[in-house]
Design a protein around this motif. Structure first.
Motif, PDB file in Angstrom:
ATOM      1  N   UNK A 172       0.874  -1.406  -0.054  1.00 42.17           N
ATOM      2  CA  UNK A 172      -0.167   0.400   0.092  1.00 42.17           C
ATOM      3  C   UNK A 172       1.059   1.328   0.164  1.00 42.17           C
ATOM      4  N   UNK A 173       0.341   2.429  -1.222  1.00 39.54           N
ATOM      5  CA  UNK A 173       1.256   2.897  -0.908  1.00 39.54           C
ATOM      6  C   UNK A 173       0.680   4.471  -1.116  1.00 39.54           C
ATOM      7  N   UNK A 174       1.032   5.622  -0.256  1.00 37.18           N
ATOM      8  CA  UNK A 174       0.542   7.250   0.022  1.00 37.18           C
ATOM      9  C   UNK A 174       1.178   8.202   0.349  1.00 37.18           C
ATOM     10  N   UNK A 175       0.747   9.573  -0.054  1.00 40.55           N
ATOM     11  CA  UNK A 175       1.323  10.590   0.820  1.00 40.55           C
ATOM     12  C   UNK A 175       0.945  10.998   1.707  1.00 40.55           C
ATOM     13  N   UNK A 176       1.641  11.840   2.198  1.00 40.11           N
ATOM     14  CA  UNK A 176       1.354  12.574   3.423  1.00 40.11           C
ATOM     15  C   UNK A 176       0.814  13.578   2.827  1.00 40.11           C
ATOM     16  N   UNK A 177      -0.324  14.302   3.592  1.00 43.07           N
ATOM     17  CA  UNK A 177      -1.489  15.578   2.761  1.00 43.07           C
ATOM     18  C   UNK A 177      -0.162  16.127   2.950  1.00 43.07           C
ATOM     19  N   UNK A 178      -0.324  17.365   2.130  1.00 44.36           N
ATOM     20  CA  UNK A 178       0.288  18.525   2.194  1.00 44.36           C
ATOM     21  C   UNK A 178      -0.531  19.842   3.089  1.00 44.36           C
ATOM     22  N   UNK A 179       0.214  20.694   3.930  1.00 51.25           N
ATOM     23  CA  UNK A 179      -0.163  21.351   4.464  1.00 51.25           C
ATOM     24  C   UNK A 179      -1.016  22.050   4.110  1.00 51.25           C
ATOM     25  N   UNK A 180      -2.705  22.476   3.990  1.00 54.55           N
ATOM     26  CA  UNK A 180      -3.665  23.365   3.713  1.00 54.55           C
ATOM     27  C   UNK A 180      -4.571  23.248   2.852  1.00 54.55           C
ATOM     28  N   UNK A 181      -4.301  22.118   2.650  1.00 55.46           N
ATOM     29  CA  UNK A 181      -5.503  21.056   1.411  1.00 55.46           C
ATOM     30  C   UNK A 181      -6.293  21.795   1.370  1.00 55.46           C
ATOM     31  N   UNK A 182      -7.216  22.305   1.081  1.00 55.69           N
ATOM     32  CA  UNK A 182      -9.074  22.106   0.699  1.00 55.69           C
ATOM     33  C   UNK A 182      -9.190  21.262  -0.327  1.00 55.69           C
ATOM     34  N   UNK A 183     -10.514  20.673  -0.329  1.00 55.42           N
ATOM     35  CA  UNK A 183     -10.939  20.048  -1.364  1.00 55.42           C
ATOM     36  C   UNK A 183     -11.342  20.776  -3.083  1.00 55.42           C
ATOM     37  N   UNK A 184     -11.278  19.779  -3.473  1.00 58.82           N
ATOM     38  CA  UNK A 184     -11.319  20.947  -5.043  1.00 58.82           C
ATOM     39  C   UNK A 184     -12.432  21.724  -5.091  1.00 58.82           C
TER      40      UNK A 184
END
Length: 269
Positions: free
Chosen positions: A246-258
């Motif tokens: 399983x691969x993933x990325x740590x979410x970036x700061x301040x990301x808002x839903x599109x």
């Protein structure tokens, strides 16, 4: 001169991975006679030695696969087919700082250290002290002791030493380490998980929805072929399922839903 482990290929096709101390003396016994350890230490990679009964031995540099598959093990190890793809997905390079939890026998620790050497760092957590000692021994024998920091700790409680550029998680309940892992990773940093069963993957996927993105699930099957040009065919045995990646990325700061795309106005009549 070879430094660290030496890969030996005998004239009958058999192989051995020899770990020679720089001050070693005496001989190394094989099925084709004995080799002088002093001669092995002085031999250049790519040279040919002879045992006391005249058998030829090629002196080669071991591959990463050689190092992984010949560790002393008390646990299941990460197989090369999974380790290699994981290194690609993590995008590791010399100088990176990598976090690992679940050191086990140290096979994947060796792979991570190989990828970030010589200027990088691997910090590996292990709850079982006996496994941690074994991992340390295997990493030292592989020649990467200076790159790895071993920590006897439970990563679900806290992860020190961040921020990390990437992480590899190989524990029974990886969802328990996600909160401290999120805090320890750089924004956008990749992380890989190895799990043996689908129910574990499902549990992890539920937990990854908070704080992680770009999630992928896969497994890798590995089959050799008989290298006979006249009768090329698959080997009778293959390495099938060893685990789910399983691969993933740590979410970036301040990301808002599109935001939803604006509704186009109809052309005025």
């Amino acid at each position: 001169m070879p430094i660290g482990p030496v890969y030996l290929l005998f004239d009958d096709g058999t192989r051995a991975l020899l770990h020679v101390d720089p001050d070693a003396q005496g001989t190394y016994g094989t099925h084709r006679g004995t080799l002088s350890l002093a001669e092995v230490l002085q031999a250049d990679v790519g040279s040919v030695l002879r045992t006391n009964i005249g058998a030829r031995v090629r002196v080669l540099r071991p591959s990463l696969e050689d190092l992984l598959m010949r560790v002393r093990r008390k646990t299941q190890i990460v197989y090369p087919k999974d380790a290699g793809f994981t290194l690609l997905k993590l995008g590791l390079r010399p100088g990176d700082r990598v976090f690992e939890t679940g050191s086990g026998s140290g096979a994947m620790t060796i792979a991570l250290a190989w990828a970030v050497s010589p200027s990088g760092r691997v910090v590996t957590y292990e709850r079982e002290e006996a496994f941690l000692r074994l991992a340390r021994e295997n990493v030292t024998r592989a020649g990467f002791a200076d790159v790895v920091e071993f920590v006897h700790a439970d990563a679900s409680q806290a992860i020190a030493g961040g921020p990390y550029d990437a992480a590899f998680i190989d524990v029974r309940e990886p969802e328990t380490v996600l909160a401290p892992l999120y805090a320890a990773l750089r924004p956008g940093a990749p992380v890989a998980f190895l799990l043996p069963t689908t129910n574990q993957v499902q549990e992890l996927l539920q937990s990854l929805q908070a704080g992680f993105t770009d999630v992928e699930v896969l497994e890798i099957l590995h089959r050799y072929y008989k290298p006979n040009p006249a009768r090329l065919r698959p080997e009778d045995r293959m390495t099938g399922h060893t685990g789910y990646l399983v691969f993933a990325r740590r979410e970036v700061e301040g990301w808002q839903e599109e935001e939803k795309p604006p509704v186009k106005r109809e052309a005025e009549a």
